[in-house]
Design a protein around this motif. Structure first.
Motif, PDB file in Angstrom:
ATOM      1  N   ILE A  71       0.827  -1.016  -0.097  1.00 23.32           N
ATOM      2  CA  ILE A  71      -0.086   0.022  -0.043  1.00 23.32           C
ATOM      3  C   ILE A  71       0.897   1.188   0.126  1.00 23.32           C
ATOM      4  O   ILE A  71       1.719   1.312   0.782  1.00 23.32           O
ATOM      5  N   TYR A  72       0.695   2.107  -1.005  1.00 18.96           N
ATOM      6  CA  TYR A  72       1.747   3.080  -1.277  1.00 18.96           C
ATOM      7  C   TYR A  72       0.811   4.533  -1.337  1.00 18.96           C
ATOM      8  O   TYR A  72      -0.127   4.525  -2.130  1.00 18.96           O
ATOM      9  N   ASP A  73       1.341   5.384  -0.709  1.00 18.85           N
ATOM     10  CA  ASP A  73       1.079   6.874  -0.636  1.00 18.85           C
ATOM     11  C   ASP A  73       1.817   7.584  -1.931  1.00 18.85           C
ATOM     12  O   ASP A  73       2.905   7.733  -1.692  1.00 18.85           O
ATOM     13  N   SER A  74       1.149   7.844  -3.092  1.00 15.03           N
ATOM     14  CA  SER A  74       1.735   8.464  -4.101  1.00 15.03           C
ATOM     15  C   SER A  74       1.910  10.032  -3.894  1.00 15.03           C
ATOM     16  O   SER A  74       2.654  10.720  -4.550  1.00 15.03           O
ATOM     17  N   MET A  75       1.282  10.665  -2.959  1.00 12.36           N
ATOM     18  CA  MET A  75       1.530  12.015  -2.656  1.00 12.36           C
ATOM     19  C   MET A  75       2.495  12.270  -1.750  1.00 12.36           C
ATOM     20  O   MET A  75       3.712  13.266  -1.836  1.00 12.36           O
ATOM     21  N   THR A  76       2.864  11.482  -1.037  1.00 10.41           N
ATOM     22  CA  THR A  76       4.273  11.437  -0.083  1.00 10.41           C
ATOM     23  C   THR A  76       5.375  10.496  -0.351  1.00 10.41           C
ATOM     24  O   THR A  76       6.443  10.796   0.223  1.00 10.41           O
ATOM     25  N   HIS A  77       5.016   9.820  -1.224  1.00  4.93           N
ATOM     26  CA  HIS A  77       5.992   8.859  -1.748  1.00  4.93           C
ATOM     27  C   HIS A  77       6.591   7.863  -0.727  1.00  4.93           C
ATOM     28  O   HIS A  77       7.694   7.837  -0.442  1.00  4.93           O
ATOM     29  N   LYS A  78       5.697   7.286   0.184  1.00  2.43           N
ATOM     30  CA  LYS A  78       6.028   6.506   1.421  1.00  2.43           C
ATOM     31  C   LYS A  78       5.043   5.263   1.143  1.00  2.43           C
ATOM     32  O   LYS A  78       3.969   5.222   0.898  1.00  2.43           O
ATOM     33  N   VAL A  79       5.720   4.028   1.782  1.00  2.00           N
ATOM     34  CA  VAL A  79       5.189   2.931   1.845  1.00  2.00           C
ATOM     35  C   VAL A  79       4.190   2.997   3.165  1.00  2.00           C
ATOM     36  O   VAL A  79       4.748   3.420   4.311  1.00  2.00           O
ATOM     37  N   ILE A  80       3.145   2.820   3.211  1.00  2.00           N
ATOM     38  CA  ILE A  80       2.099   2.801   4.270  1.00  2.00           C
ATOM     39  C   ILE A  80       2.095   1.404   4.943  1.00  2.00           C
ATOM     40  O   ILE A  80       2.098   1.266   6.162  1.00  2.00           O
ATOM     41  N   ALA A  81       1.979   0.351   4.198  1.00  2.38           N
ATOM     42  CA  ALA A  81       1.727  -1.066   4.775  1.00  2.38           C
ATOM     43  C   ALA A  81       2.052  -2.043   3.803  1.00  2.38           C
ATOM     44  O   ALA A  81       2.244  -1.801   2.453  1.00  2.38           O
ATOM     45  N   GLY A  82       2.088  -3.366   4.127  1.00  2.85           N
ATOM     46  CA  GLY A  82       2.215  -4.100   3.084  1.00  2.85           C
ATOM     47  C   GLY A  82       2.595  -5.601   3.634  1.00  2.85           C
ATOM     48  O   GLY A  82       2.688  -5.796   4.572  1.00  2.85           O
ATOM     49  N   TYR A  83       2.834  -6.606   2.991  1.00  3.44           N
ATOM     50  CA  TYR A  83       3.234  -7.969   3.312  1.00  3.44           C
ATOM     51  C   TYR A  83       4.350  -8.435   2.412  1.00  3.44           C
ATOM     52  O   TYR A  83       4.349  -8.267   1.133  1.00  3.44           O
ATOM     53  N   TRP A  84       5.460  -8.822   3.163  1.00  3.21           N
ATOM     54  CA  TRP A  84       6.784  -8.881   2.394  1.00  3.21           C
ATOM     55  C   TRP A  84       7.203 -10.569   2.697  1.00  3.21           C
ATOM     56  O   TRP A  84       7.024 -10.903   3.815  1.00  3.21           O
ATOM     57  N   LEU A  85       7.735 -10.992   1.544  1.00  9.13           N
ATOM     58  CA  LEU A  85       7.913 -12.463   1.594  1.00  9.13           C
ATOM     59  C   LEU A  85       9.310 -12.521   2.549  1.00  9.13           C
ATOM     60  O   LEU A  85      10.143 -11.548   2.542  1.00  9.13           O
ATOM     61  N   ASP A  86       9.531 -13.335   3.173  1.00  6.78           N
ATOM     62  CA  ASP A  86      10.728 -13.801   4.117  1.00  6.78           C
ATOM     63  C   ASP A  86      12.106 -13.642   3.267  1.00  6.78           C
ATOM     64  O   ASP A  86      12.029 -14.378   2.426  1.00  6.78           O
ATOM     65  N   PRO A  87      13.036 -12.827   3.711  1.00  8.18           N
ATOM     66  CA  PRO A  87      14.112 -12.757   2.850  1.00  8.18           C
ATOM     67  C   PRO A  87      14.964 -14.141   2.580  1.00  8.18           C
ATOM     68  O   PRO A  87      15.585 -14.205   1.566  1.00  8.18           O
TER      69      PRO A  87
END
Length: 221
Positions: A71-87
């Motif tokens: 989930i990305y805020d295109s106005m502030t160019h910041k990641v808001i939240a998300g789901y990331w695969l274990d490295p």
């Protein structure tokens, strides 16, 4: 009255077959957002790739990217939240090998990790005989992505109308209150849609939004 929100897929849905936005689509969505209507998009694309095709619209609400992984805020160019695969899992997948065909790789990852990894394996709608093979966190899908987006927006998913065309939009339709398929959509998606609008080449999303606005059914903030 509950706030309504509208979330659309891009490729094959909002974009035409040339992966472009029509002037009509740009005008309708811009006017709707100027009225305070919440409109965003959910796509398999990353931010740079998405912006390259939808930059004619000044998107003001958070975006759902990478099939719901981010989930990305295109106005502030910041990641808001998300789901990331274990490295560690990511590294193991990469090290399985560079195979000439995607199907054997798909099967090896499925056998090795099972439900620990969410897999998208689908035909490319633009390039003949090409396929996408994508690995992500089990919750990195449009269904969970929409729920995360709605939570951030302070909305109930029942008040979200979504638009789509392909099988990776099934989760989007399952999570939303209303699913609208474009006429060119996969038959399996059309089968579960609440409404069918015109095709992507006939501005289906914009046509639906314009008709909804004309009936006074859209509500802003």
């Amino acid at each position: 009255m509950h706030r309504k929100a509208y979330v659309t897929d891009l490729d094959g849905t909002l974009l035409n077959s040339e992966q472009q936005l029509s002037a009509y689509t740009v005008r309708v969505i811009t006017e709707a957002m100027e009225l305070g209507i919440i409109i965003s998009f959910a796509t398999a694309r990353g931010f740079i790739s998405a912006v390259s095709v939808v930059a004619d619209i000044s998107w003001k609400y958070p975006l759902i990217l990478y099939n719901g992984a981010l989930i990305y805020d295109s106005m502030t160019h910041k990641v808001i939240a998300g789901y990331w695969l274990d490295p560690v899992i990511s590294g193991e997948i990469i090290n399985i090998g560079r195979l000439e065909e995607l199907e054997p790789l798909h099967q090896k990852v499925l056998d090795r990790f099972g439900s620990e990894v969410h897999i998208h394996f689908m035909k490319d709608i633009y390039i003949k005989d090409h396929y996408f093979l994508e690995f992500s966190h089990p919750d990195a899908n449009k269904s969970q992505g929409l729920k995360l987006w709605a939570q951030h927006m302070g909305l109930d998913t029942a008040d979200v109308v979504v638009f789509g065309d392909h099988l990776n939009d099934l989760g989007l339709f399952a999570a939303a209150g209303t699913g609208v398929a474009v006429e060119n959509a996969h038959e399996d998606l059309k089968a579960v849609a609440h409404r069918i609008t015109a095709s992507n080449n006939e501005n289906g999303v914009a046509v639906f939004l314009a008709e909804t606005m004309s009936k006074g059914e859209m509500t802003g903030e």
